[in-house]
Design a protein around this motif. Structure first.
Motif, short mmCIF file in Angstrom:
data_model
loop_
_atom_site.label_atom_id
_atom_site.label_comp_id
_atom_site.label_asym_id
_atom_site.label_seq_id
_atom_site.Cartn_x
_atom_site.Cartn_y
_atom_site.Cartn_z
N PHE B 19 -2.26 13.45 -0.58
CA PHE B 19 -2.15 11.95 0.19
C PHE B 19 -1.92 12.12 1.70
O PHE B 19 -1.20 13.16 1.97
N PHE B 26 -5.63 8.50 -0.24
CA PHE B 26 -6.15 10.02 -0.81
C PHE B 26 -6.85 10.83 0.43
O PHE B 26 -7.67 10.24 0.93
N TYR B 120 -9.27 6.42 -10.57
CA TYR B 120 -8.34 5.54 -10.90
C TYR B 120 -7.94 5.34 -12.23
O TYR B 120 -6.93 4.89 -12.60
N SER B 212 -5.26 -7.04 -7.39
CA SER B 212 -4.45 -5.89 -7.45
C SER B 212 -4.54 -4.97 -6.30
O SER B 212 -5.87 -5.01 -5.65
N SER B 213 -3.71 -4.39 -5.73
CA SER B 213 -3.82 -3.40 -4.50
C SER B 213 -3.00 -2.22 -4.73
O SER B 213 -1.98 -2.27 -5.24
N VAL B 214 -3.60 -1.09 -4.18
CA VAL B 214 -2.64 0.19 -4.30
C VAL B 214 -1.97 0.33 -2.98
O VAL B 214 -2.63 0.36 -2.05
N ASP B 215 -0.52 0.33 -3.22
CA ASP B 215 0.23 0.46 -1.89
C ASP B 215 0.48 2.03 -1.53
O ASP B 215 0.71 2.13 -0.47
N LYS B 216 0.69 2.70 -2.63
CA LYS B 216 1.07 4.00 -2.25
C LYS B 216 1.06 5.07 -3.49
O LYS B 216 1.02 4.46 -4.54
N PHE B 217 0.77 6.27 -3.11
CA PHE B 217 0.69 7.32 -4.36
C PHE B 217 2.06 8.10 -4.33
O PHE B 217 2.63 8.32 -3.32
N GLU B 218 2.00 8.99 -5.35
CA GLU B 218 3.10 9.86 -5.43
C GLU B 218 2.62 10.88 -6.33
O GLU B 218 1.85 10.63 -7.30
N LYS B 219 3.13 11.92 -6.18
CA LYS B 219 2.76 13.16 -7.03
C LYS B 219 4.03 13.54 -7.90
O LYS B 219 5.21 13.16 -7.70
N PRO B 220 3.51 14.05 -9.10
CA PRO B 220 4.63 14.35 -10.32
C PRO B 220 5.69 15.30 -9.64
O PRO B 220 5.27 16.37 -8.86
#
Ligand SMILES: Cc1cc2nc3c(=O)[nH]c(=O)nc-3n(C[C@H](O)[C@H](O)[C@H](O)COP(=O)(O)OP(=O)(O)OC[C@H]3O[C@@H](n4cnc5c(N)ncnc54)[C@H](O)[C@@H]3O)c2cc1C
Lengths: 319, 248
Positions: B19, B26, B120, B212-220
Motif C-alpha cells: 500500500f 493499493f 475486496y 461504506s468507504s475504505v480509509d486505510k489498509f494494514e498488513k498482517p
C-alpha cells in the motif's frame, strides 16, 4: 435503538459461530449503551442464549422455515430488526449468513461489512477492521448507513460467556412467498465441515495419490477435525472440490491447521492464513510453507503421520 | 436467452500486496490485473449457454478505462459484447446500483457474478443486485441447468450441497464447480482478432452513492519463525500444541 444478532442454528441446535456472534453483539451493546436483542429461528432451546448476555430473545418457530432459504430468512430478520429499532445487525460469516447479508443490506438500506475480525475501531463513526485480499491484508472500513450490518469472521472474536436473564418472546412471522424452492439437501453426516471445524487437516500433492488419504482421514478423526486439500489435489480428482481450500477454494479460519505434503504456494496460504496455529509436515525444508507455519516437521509424511496418529491416540486416551 | 456476466478487475493471485500514500491506496505498481477467478468460471458457463442455447453474452464492469484490457479478454474468450460503466467502483452497494441501472435498461434472463472478488472479498454485489431487482438468487453456485423457464441450481453449503429450483430471471454467484478449471477458455488468435471488432460500449454512470468507504489498509504482523520439531520426537509437537498453543 438496539444491537440485533441473528443466532444461527442447524437442526435445532445453535452453531458455535452463533455464540460468537452473540458475544460480539454483547460487546457492541456495552460500548454503545444499547440493548442486545437476539433472533433465533427454529432453535429448540432459545434459553441457551442466556449464557452469552442478551437482553431479549426473539424466538421464531415456524415449520415453513425448516429449509433455509436466504430470501425468507432475510425477510424475517429484516422485519424483526426494523420493529426492534436496529442500529447494528450482527451475523456470523457462515455460508448461509454471507448468502443473506447483501439481501438484508438492501432491505434495511444498511451499510455492510463482511469478514470483520475484531470489535469496531470506533463506534461513531462506525469503523471496522475486515480482512481483504484473501487474508493478505486488512482494511479499515467506515460504515455510513443509519443502520449497518457486520458479519463477524469465524473464530476471530471468540465466545465470551456472560449470563443474563433475557425476556424470551415467541414471535410469529408474516407469511412468506419464497422465489426459490429447496429440492434436496445432500449433507455429509458425521464428518465435520471445514467452516465449522476447530481443527483442519489438509493434504497436498505430496501424498502421491488418493489411496494414501487414509493418513489424512485417520489423523482428522483422531482430532475430530475436518479434512481439506490443495487445489491440484481436487483438480486431479483425488478429493472432492468441496475440500479445496485457498484463494480460489474455501477459506479456513480454524484454531489449528495441519498441512501435510502441501508446498505452501501463495494462493494456498492466502486462503488459510486466518487460522490461528499452523503446522506443516513436509520433506523439503525449503518448502515455502515453513515460512508461514508456527510449527514444522521436516520429514517424509509416510513415516511421520502414522506415528503422529498413534501418539495422538495415546494422548487423547489419557485426557 | 440474454446473459449478463459481471466482471471484476483484480490483481493477479501472485501479486505482492502493498500500500502507498500512508497505507490509503493499493500499490498497483508492477501488478498485473486479471478477470476475477470466480467471474471467469461464470463467464465460461455463460459461453456454454451461448454455444448450446444461442444465448447472447454481455460482459460488464464498473470501472475506469484501466479495466478495458480484461473486457477485451472476455470478448476474446467469446462474449458477444462488453459494457464499461465509467465510474470508480466505490463500494459493493454503489457497484450493485450501477449494475441495476444497466439491468433495468436491458432485460437479462441470467445475471452471473462471481461469488466474491479476491481483492475486496465483500461477496456483496451479487446478492445486493438480486435484491434490488427482486430476482431469485443462488450464491456459491456450482451447477445451473435451464430448461425453458425453469432453473435447477446447486449451491455449495458448509459441509454439503443443496439443490434449488426457481424460474428465470435469476442472479447467481459463481465459483469453481460451475465449470472446472480445465474448462476455462484460453483465447486463441482468432478470438483475440475478433475481440477487436466486437462492441465495447462505455456508458455514463447512474447516480449512486456509497454506504461504506475504505480509509486505510494494514498488513498482517510479520510472523515469528517456525519452531521445528525433530521427527523422532513427536511427543514434543503434541506437548507444544497442547501446552503452548493450547489448540488440542
Ligand atoms: C489463479 C490461481 C489460483 C490458485 N488457487 C489455489 C487455491 O485456492 N488453493 C491451492 O491450494 N492452490 C491454488 N493454486 C495453486 C498453487 O499455486 C499451487 O500450485 C498449489 O497450491 C500446490 O499444491 P500442493 O502444495 O498440493 O502441491 P505441490 O506444490 O506439488 O507441493 C507438494 C509438496 O509436497 C511435498 N512432499 C512430497 N513428497 C512428500 C512426502 N513424502 N512427505 C512430505 N511432503 C512431501 C513436497 O516437498 C512439496 O512441497 C492456484 C494457482 C493459481 C494460478
Amino acid at each position: 435503538m438496539a444491537i440485533i444478532v441473528y443466532a444461527e442454528s442447524q437442526n435445532g441446535k445453535f452453531k458455535k459461530s452463533a455464540f460468537e456472534a452473540v458475544s460480539y453483539g454483547r460487546a457492541l451493546a456495552n460500548e454503545s449503551n444499547k440493548n442486545l436483542v437476539v433472533i433465533s429461528i427454529n432453535a429448540d432451546d432459545p434459553n441457551e442464549l442466556a449464557n452469552y448476555g442478551p437482553d431479549k430473545v426473539l424466538s421464531v418457530k415456524d415449520s415453513s422455515m425448516n429449509d433455509y432459504t436466504a430470501q425468507v430468512y432475510a425477510d424475517t430478520i429484516s422485519e424483526l430488526s426494523k420493529k426492534e429499532g436496529v442500529s447494528i445487525l450482527v451475523l456470523s460469516s457462515s455460508a448461509d449468513s454471507k448468502y443473506m447479508s447483501p439481501l438484508l443490506a438492501v432491505q434495511l438500506g444498511a451499510g455492510l461489512a463482511s469478514n470483520v475480525v475484531s470489535t469496531p475501531i470506533s463506534i461513531s463513526p462506525l469503523v471496522v477492521k475486515r480482512s481483504c485480499f484473501t487474508n493478505k491484508a486488512f482494511n479499515h472500513t467506515t460504515l455510513k448507513g443509519s443502520i449497518n450490518i457486520i458479519c463477524v469472521s469465524n473464530n476471530s472474536y471468540g465466545i465470551h460467556e456472560k449470563e443474563s436473564r433475557p425476556e424470551v418472546v415467541d414471535v410469529k412471522i408474516s407469511k412468506n412467498n419464497p422465489k426459490i424452492k429447496v429440492e434436496s439437501l445432500d449433507k455429509a453426516t458425521g464428518s465435520v465441515s471445514i467452516a465449522d471445524a476447530d481443527i483442519v487437516i489438509s493434504g497436498g500433492r505430496g501424498l502421491k495419490g488418493p489411496e494414501n488419504w487414509h493418513l489424512i482421514e485417520d489423523l482428522a478423526s483422531t482430532l475430530g477435525a475436518a479434512t481439506a486439500c490443495s487445489k491440484p489435489v481436487s483438480d486431479m480428482g483425488w478429493r472432492p472440490h468441496s475440500e479445496h481450500v485457498g484463494q480460489t477454494g474455501k477459506p479456513v479460519a480454524s484454531n489449528l491447521y495441519i498441512a501435510i505434503g502441501v508446498s505452501g504456494a501463495i494462493q494456498h496460504l492466502a486462503g488459510i492464513n486466518a487460522s490461528k496455529v499452523k503446522v506443516v509436515i513436509n520433506n523439503d525444508p525449503e518448502a515455502p510453507f515453513f515460512k508461514a507455519a508456527d510449527y514444522g516437521i521436516v520429514a517424509d509424511a509416510f513415516d511421520v503421520v502414522p506415528k503422529l496418529i498413534e501418539k495422538l491416540k495415546a494422548f487423547k486416551s489419557h485426557q | 436467452m440474454n446473459i449478463l456476466v459481471c466482471i471484476s478487475n483484480v490483481p493477479d493471485t501472485t501479486s505482492k500486496i502493498n500500500f502507498v500514500e500512508n497505507d490509503k491506496i493499493f500499490d498497483t505498481n508492477g501488478v498485473q490485473f486479471i478477470i476475477n477467478p470466480n467471474d471467469e468460471f461464470g463467464l465460461t458457463r455463460a459461453i456454454w449457454f451461448q454455444q448450446k442455447n444461442q444465448a447472447t453474452v454481455t460482459v460488464v464492469t464498473v470501472g475506469e478505462i484501466s479495466c478495458e484490457p480484461i473486457l477485451r479478454k472476455c470478448l476474446a474468450i467469446g462474449a458477444n459484447k462488453a459494457v464499461r460503466i465509467d465510474s470508480k467502483a466505490l463500494d459493493g452497494f454503489s457497484v450493485a446500483e450501477q449494475l441495476k441501472s444497466l439491468c433495468e435498461k436491458e432485460s437479462f434472463d441470467i445475471i452471473i457474478c462471481g461469488r466474491e472478488s479476491i481483492d475486496y472479498n465483500g461477496g456483496m454485489v451479487p446478492g445486493m443486485l438480486a435484491q434490488m431487482l427482486e430476482m431469485p438468487f443462488v450464491t456459491n453456485c456450482i451447477s445451473m441447468d435451464v430448461n425453458g423457464n425453469e432453473v435447477i441450481a446447486k449451491r455449495e453449503i458448509d459441509g454439503g450441497v443443496e439443490t434449488l429450483s426457481c424460474s428465470l430471471p435469476i442472479v447467481i454467484g459463481a465459483q469453481k464447480g460451475l465449470v472446472e478449471e480445465s474448462d476455462l477458455i484460453i483465447p486463441n488468435m482468432r478470438g483475440i482478432m475478433q475481440a477487436r471488432q466486437k462492441p465495447l460500449d462505455v456508458v455514463a454512470p447512474a447516480n449512486s452513492f456509497s454506504k461504506s468507504s475504505v480509509d486505510k489498509f494494514e498488513k498482517p504482523p510479520a510472523k515469528g519463525s517456525v519452531k521445528l520439531v525433530d521427527p523422532d520426537n513427536i511427543d514434543e509437537l503434541i506437548s507444544l500444541l497442547h501446552n503452548e498453543a493450547k489448540v488440542i
